[in-house]
Structure formats: C-alpha cells, structure tokens
Write a protein that holds these residues in place. Structure first.
Motif, short mmCIF file in Angstrom:
data_model
loop_
_atom_site.label_atom_id
_atom_site.label_comp_id
_atom_site.label_asym_id
_atom_site.label_seq_id
_atom_site.Cartn_x
_atom_site.Cartn_y
_atom_site.Cartn_z
N GLY A 24 3.15 6.66 -15.77
CA GLY A 24 3.33 7.91 -16.53
C GLY A 24 2.03 8.52 -17.00
O GLY A 24 2.03 9.47 -17.80
N ARG A 61 7.48 -1.81 -0.44
CA ARG A 61 7.73 -1.06 -1.68
C ARG A 61 9.18 -1.22 -2.11
O ARG A 61 9.47 -1.50 -3.29
CB ARG A 61 7.40 0.42 -1.46
CG ARG A 61 7.63 1.27 -2.69
CD ARG A 61 7.42 2.77 -2.42
NE ARG A 61 7.58 3.50 -3.65
CZ ARG A 61 6.58 3.77 -4.50
NH1 ARG A 61 5.37 3.36 -4.25
NH2 ARG A 61 6.80 4.43 -5.61
N LEU A 65 10.30 -2.86 -5.72
CA LEU A 65 10.81 -2.04 -6.82
C LEU A 65 12.31 -2.16 -7.01
O LEU A 65 12.88 -1.59 -7.94
CB LEU A 65 10.43 -0.56 -6.59
CG LEU A 65 8.92 -0.30 -6.48
CD1 LEU A 65 8.65 1.19 -6.35
CD2 LEU A 65 8.18 -0.85 -7.68
N ASP A 106 -2.96 7.34 -4.52
CA ASP A 106 -2.27 7.10 -5.79
C ASP A 106 -2.13 5.58 -5.93
O ASP A 106 -1.22 4.99 -5.37
CB ASP A 106 -0.88 7.77 -5.72
CG ASP A 106 -0.22 7.88 -7.07
OD1 ASP A 106 -0.59 7.11 -7.98
OD2 ASP A 106 0.68 8.73 -7.22
N ARG A 107 -3.09 4.97 -6.62
CA ARG A 107 -3.24 3.52 -6.82
C ARG A 107 -3.90 2.86 -5.62
O ARG A 107 -3.69 3.23 -4.48
CB ARG A 107 -1.91 2.83 -7.09
CG ARG A 107 -1.18 3.33 -8.33
CD ARG A 107 -0.07 2.35 -8.72
NE ARG A 107 0.61 2.74 -9.95
CZ ARG A 107 0.12 2.58 -11.17
NH1 ARG A 107 -1.05 2.01 -11.32
NH2 ARG A 107 0.80 2.96 -12.24
N SER A 111 -5.16 -1.40 -9.10
CA SER A 111 -3.81 -1.53 -9.69
C SER A 111 -3.37 -2.99 -9.69
O SER A 111 -2.77 -3.45 -10.67
CB SER A 111 -2.79 -0.70 -8.90
OG SER A 111 -2.86 0.66 -9.28
P1 TYD Z 1 4.05 3.79 -8.90
O1 TYD Z 1 5.09 4.18 -7.94
O2 TYD Z 1 2.65 4.25 -8.69
O3 TYD Z 1 4.55 4.12 -10.34
P2 TYD Z 1 4.09 5.25 -11.32
O4 TYD Z 1 4.01 6.52 -10.52
O5 TYD Z 1 5.14 5.26 -12.36
O6 TYD Z 1 2.77 4.84 -11.87
O7 TYD Z 1 3.99 2.20 -8.97
C1 TYD Z 1 5.15 1.49 -9.19
C2 TYD Z 1 4.87 0.32 -10.09
O8 TYD Z 1 4.18 -0.72 -9.40
C3 TYD Z 1 4.03 0.67 -11.30
O9 TYD Z 1 4.64 0.09 -12.43
C4 TYD Z 1 2.72 -0.01 -11.02
C5 TYD Z 1 3.12 -1.19 -10.18
N1 TYD Z 1 2.05 -1.74 -9.33
C6 TYD Z 1 1.60 -3.05 -9.51
O10 TYD Z 1 2.10 -3.77 -10.38
N2 TYD Z 1 0.63 -3.54 -8.70
C7 TYD Z 1 0.08 -2.81 -7.70
O11 TYD Z 1 -0.80 -3.30 -6.97
C8 TYD Z 1 0.55 -1.45 -7.51
C9 TYD Z 1 -0.01 -0.60 -6.40
C10 TYD Z 1 1.53 -0.96 -8.35
#
Ligand code: TYD
Ligand code: ADP
Length: 219
Positions: A24, A61, A65, A106-107, A111
């Motif tokens: 967020g 993914r 999730l 995006d990450r 991350s």
């Molecule tokens: P994301 O879809 O980027 O969520 P947001 O847009 O809400 O930030 O990422 C999904 C979740 O996965 C987010 O809680 C972060 C987590 N995450 C990790 O724990 N480790 C990782 O290496 C990555 C890429 C994401």
C-alpha cells in the motif's frame, strides 16, 4: 534449457529501476506514472511486477498468494519468491536491458530481503546470498523506496482484498519498513528514499527529477 549465467558476453545498455516499499505504499501508482513519463520522452519501457511476469512466475504467484494454500514454511516461501525472480530476470529483464530499454520493476530482490529476511526474520545473510544467485548478480541502477507509516499504508488498503501476505499484520509491516530503511541507509548511493505520504503527483515529480539528474544524465 538455456544457460542462465550472465558470464560470457551479455551487454547491458538499458536502465533498470525498481520500486520498493510496504504493502500500500504506492509502488504501482508511481510505476505507472513514471512509465507514462518515460514513454512521453520516447523511451521504450518494459514493466514487470513481482512475483509474476512469466508463465512460471505467475504460477508461483498464484501459489504464494492463495489464501487456502498449504501451510507453506518460511524457507519455501523465500525460495518460491526467488524462483519466480530468477525466471523473470532470465526471460524478461536481461533481454530488455540488452535491447537498451528502460525496465521498471514493481518489487525485486530487496522485497525478499525486507519481507523474508527482516519481516519473517530468516537468516539475513543467507537471504542476501540467495538473491545474488537468483538474479545472476543483476542489480538495479536505482531502487526507489516509498517510505511511509504502516498505519497510513494500511488505511489505504482498507476495503481492498487482503491477501495472505497483507493479513500478516502491522508489526510485520513495521519490521519490513525498518528493513528497507536499514538497507537504504547502508547503501545510500543505490537508493532514492521518498516520503510516500505526500500527494501522488508530488512524489512522481520527485522521482522524475531525481532520475533525470542522476540516472539519465547526459543521455
Ligand atoms: P504485491 O503484489 O507487490 O503487493 P502490494 O502491491 O500490495 O505491495 O506483493 C504481494 C505480497 O508479497 C506483498 O505483501 C509483498 C510480498 N512479497 C514478499 O513477501 N517477498 C517478495 O520477495 C515479494 C516480491 C513480495
Ligand atoms: P502498492 O502497489 O505499493 O501496494 P498502490 O499504488 O496500489 O500501492 O496504492 C495503494 C492505494 O493507495 C491505492 O488505492 C492508491 O490509489 C492509493 N495511493 C497511492 N499513492 C497514494 C498517495 N500518494 N496518496 C494517497 N493515496 C495513494
């Protein structure tokens, strides 16, 4: 299966910029605004999100999730995120950089360091080593950290779908936030830290002008 080692002749001429921050924090919003700006300047932009972007990575993914997913252990979680990243680097990011494009992600590796290392408290050095392996030592030209209070970020997400990761709680997000801040303080030349609680356009302007002055200088 092609060899995924980068040793042996790949030439990276593109620019690689990643967006990082707690859930967020506004990463997707800023990435879209920067993409639009870059395209208006006539640059070819490749946008990727993590975990995802390739057939394998999208499957990973979904696995990660899914609310009803198996009782995934923390090490398996770290390996799955890293697996998705390895494929993304090999299949999309390196080819785009070799074509001279701007890659916005995006990450990325930070991350996993922030969430699985600082957040889940897995051994930090091992997580960092795993990232070097997964990414073939490919580092971004710039990591943009959107930093903001966990309560503000959580309030933004209220009402949106809370996935398995986001429901991990505010204390977890706070450890993640502090992890990001420690990483950026340890290597200030690699990061742009922005106050993510500002209005969207103000943040976008700060990111744009930093990139123009520091990353695209002379090009
Ligand atoms: P994301 O879809 O980027 O969520 P947001 O847009 O809400 O930030 O990422 C999904 C979740 O996965 C987010 O809680 C972060 C987590 N995450 C990790 O724990 N480790 C990782 O290496 C990555 C890429 C994401
Ligand atoms: P992330 O990708 O980091 O999870 P998003 O870009 O999806 O974050 O933003 C999360 C929510 O916060 C969205 O509803 C978005 O419209 C809103 N948002 C993004 N940036 C700002 C901002 N600077 N100020 C207020 N709300 C914002």
């Amino acid at each position: 299966m092609r060899n995924s080692n980068r040793e042996g002749g790949t030439v990276i001429t593109g620019i690689f910029i990643t967006f990082e921050g707690i859930d967020g924090s506004g990463k997707s919003t800023q990435l879209a605004l920067l993409r639009q700006h870059m395209e208006e300047l006539g640059r070819t932009v490749t946008v990727v999100r993590e975990p995802g972007g390739t057939v394998l990575s999208e499957k990973v993914r979904t696995l990660l999730l899914d609310h009803r997913s198996m009782d995934l252990c923390e090490r398996a979680e770290a390996l799955l995120f890293s697996t998705a990243r390895a494929q993304l680097v090999y299949e999309l990011i390196i080819p785009a950089l070799e074509r001279g494009e701007v890659v916005l992600c995006d990450r990325y590796a930070e991350s996993t360091i922030a969430y699985q290392g600082y957040g889940r408290e897995l051994p930090l050095e091992e997580i960092i080593t795993l990232q070097e392996f997964a990414t073939s030592h490919l580092h971004p030209n710039l990591k943009v950290l959107l930093d903001l209070d966990v309560d503000v970020a959580a309030a933004r997400l209220l009402g949106s779908f809370a996935d398995r990761m986001e429901s991990a709680g505010l204390a977890f997000q706070e450890r993640v936030r502090q992890g990001y801040l420690q990483m950026s303080q340890a290597a200030p030349n690699e990061w742009l830290v922005v106050n993510g609680s500002q209005p969207k356009e103000k943040i976008a302007e700060e990111v744009r002008s930093f990139i123009e002055q520091n990353i695209f200088k002379g090009s």
